[in-house]
Design a protein around this motif. Structure first.
Motif, PDB file in Angstrom:
ATOM      1  N   ASP A   3      33.080  37.973  33.004  1.00 31.71           N
ATOM      2  CA  ASP A   3      34.490  37.268  33.895  1.00 31.71           C
ATOM      3  C   ASP A   3      35.136  37.706  32.475  1.00 31.71           C
ATOM      4  N   HIS A   4      36.568  37.322  32.421  1.00 31.51           N
ATOM      5  CA  HIS A   4      37.409  38.400  31.463  1.00 31.51           C
ATOM      6  C   HIS A   4      38.893  37.363  31.855  1.00 31.51           C
ATOM      7  N   LYS A   5      39.535  37.203  30.817  1.00 30.78           N
ATOM      8  CA  LYS A   5      40.917  36.502  31.386  1.00 30.78           C
ATOM      9  C   LYS A   5      41.879  37.933  30.490  1.00 30.78           C
ATOM     10  N   CYS A   6      42.704  38.674  31.098  1.00 29.89           N
ATOM     11  CA  CYS A   6      43.204  39.580  30.869  1.00 29.89           C
ATOM     12  C   CYS A   6      44.966  39.580  29.676  1.00 29.89           C
ATOM     13  N   THR A   7      44.453  40.380  28.656  1.00 28.32           N
ATOM     14  CA  THR A   7      46.181  40.451  27.668  1.00 28.32           C
ATOM     15  C   THR A   7      46.823  40.538  28.050  1.00 28.32           C
ATOM     16  N   ALA A   8      47.171  41.435  29.419  1.00 29.44           N
ATOM     17  CA  ALA A   8      48.060  42.370  30.128  1.00 29.44           C
ATOM     18  C   ALA A   8      48.748  41.385  31.363  1.00 29.44           C
ATOM     19  N   CYS A   9      47.786  40.683  31.616  1.00 29.40           N
ATOM     20  CA  CYS A   9      48.066  40.264  33.536  1.00 29.40           C
ATOM     21  C   CYS A   9      48.279  39.032  33.580  1.00 29.40           C
ATOM     22  N   GLY A  10      47.126  38.075  32.126  1.00 29.24           N
ATOM     23  CA  GLY A  10      47.000  36.578  31.921  1.00 29.24           C
ATOM     24  C   GLY A  10      45.871  35.801  33.051  1.00 29.24           C
ATOM     25  N   LYS A  11      45.229  36.927  33.980  1.00 30.29           N
ATOM     26  CA  LYS A  11      44.587  36.580  35.207  1.00 30.29           C
ATOM     27  C   LYS A  11      42.887  36.383  34.534  1.00 30.29           C
ATOM     28  N   ARG A  12      41.941  35.844  35.077  1.00 32.89           N
ATOM     29  CA  ARG A  12      40.507  35.080  34.865  1.00 32.89           C
ATOM     30  C   ARG A  12      40.579  35.935  36.403  1.00 32.89           C
ATOM     31  N   GLN A  13      39.560  36.921  35.758  1.00 35.93           N
ATOM     32  CA  GLN A  13      38.923  37.431  37.245  1.00 35.93           C
ATOM     33  C   GLN A  13      37.195  38.054  36.257  1.00 35.93           C
ATOM     34  N   LEU A  14      36.488  38.693  37.538  1.00 36.53           N
ATOM     35  CA  LEU A  14      35.472  39.569  37.944  1.00 36.53           C
ATOM     36  C   LEU A  14      35.799  40.635  37.253  1.00 36.53           C
ATOM     37  N   VAL A  15      34.825  41.274  36.110  1.00 33.52           N
ATOM     38  CA  VAL A  15      34.613  42.209  36.275  1.00 33.52           C
ATOM     39  C   VAL A  15      33.314  43.203  36.742  1.00 33.52           C
ATOM     40  N   PHE A  16      33.706  43.723  37.132  1.00 33.66           N
ATOM     41  CA  PHE A  16      32.132  44.919  37.566  1.00 33.66           C
ATOM     42  C   PHE A  16      31.950  45.776  36.711  1.00 33.66           C
ATOM     43  N   PRO A  17      30.682  46.183  36.226  1.00 32.46           N
ATOM     44  CA  PRO A  17      29.867  47.431  36.257  1.00 32.46           C
ATOM     45  C   PRO A  17      30.803  48.402  35.945  1.00 32.46           C
ATOM     46  N   ASP A  18      31.184  49.060  37.584  1.00 32.16           N
ATOM     47  CA  ASP A  18      31.866  50.489  37.450  1.00 32.16           C
ATOM     48  C   ASP A  18      33.438  50.106  36.926  1.00 32.16           C
ATOM     49  N   GLN A  19      33.638  48.785  36.870  1.00 38.55           N
ATOM     50  CA  GLN A  19      35.341  49.056  35.660  1.00 38.55           C
ATOM     51  C   GLN A  19      34.849  49.334  34.106  1.00 38.55           C
ATOM     52  N   VAL A  20      33.709  48.893  33.665  1.00 40.58           N
ATOM     53  CA  VAL A  20      33.691  49.028  32.387  1.00 40.58           C
ATOM     54  C   VAL A  20      33.908  50.979  31.976  1.00 40.58           C
ATOM     55  N   THR A  21      34.284  50.749  31.083  1.00 39.58           N
ATOM     56  CA  THR A  21      34.228  52.590  30.473  1.00 39.58           C
ATOM     57  C   THR A  21      33.191  52.621  28.949  1.00 39.58           C
ATOM     58  N   SER A  22      33.481  51.356  28.600  1.00 43.79           N
ATOM     59  CA  SER A  22      32.153  52.603  27.620  1.00 43.79           C
ATOM     60  C   SER A  22      31.590  50.552  26.878  1.00 43.79           C
ATOM     61  N   LEU A  23      30.662  50.527  26.380  1.00 44.48           N
ATOM     62  CA  LEU A  23      30.153  49.990  25.668  1.00 44.48           C
ATOM     63  C   LEU A  23      29.934  50.907  23.934  1.00 44.48           C
ATOM     64  N   VAL A  24      29.649  49.990  22.853  1.00 45.36           N
ATOM     65  CA  VAL A  24      29.392  50.684  21.803  1.00 45.36           C
ATOM     66  C   VAL A  24      29.187  49.555  20.372  1.00 45.36           C
ATOM     67  N   ASN A  25      28.157  50.110  20.127  1.00 40.15           N
ATOM     68  CA  ASN A  25      27.001  48.395  19.402  1.00 40.15           C
ATOM     69  C   ASN A  25      28.715  49.629  17.775  1.00 40.15           C
ATOM     70  N   THR A  26      28.680  47.686  17.350  1.00 41.71           N
ATOM     71  CA  THR A  26      28.805  47.991  15.539  1.00 41.71           C
ATOM     72  C   THR A  26      27.947  46.941  15.071  1.00 41.71           C
TER      73      THR A  26
END
Length: 60
Positions: A3-26
């Motif tokens: 789950d994630h609270k969006c900084t644009a719309c302010g809603k807390r919603q579930l994020v599914f794997p197909d919505q993930v665009t990248s994972l970067v280790n820093t």
């Protein structure tokens, strides 16, 4: 999925794997980039090296 609270719309919603665009280790943690249901691009830093942990539920 997680789950994630969006900084644009302010809603807390579930994020599914197909919505993930990248994972970067820093040095500061794992940067997860994804697209919210409203279409806004979002970034979230997680992992042991993250300086602050946002409350998020991770489900398998």
């Amino acid at each position: 999925m997680f789950d994630h609270k969006c900084t644009a719309c302010g809603k807390r919603q579930l994020v599914f794997p197909d919505q993930v665009t990248s994972l970067v280790n820093t040095a500061h943690g794992i940067v997860v980039s994804h697209v919210c249901w409203c279409g806004a691009e979002q970034k979230w830093v997680t992992g042991k090296a993250a300086t602050s942990h946002a409350a998020a539920a991770i489900a398998a």
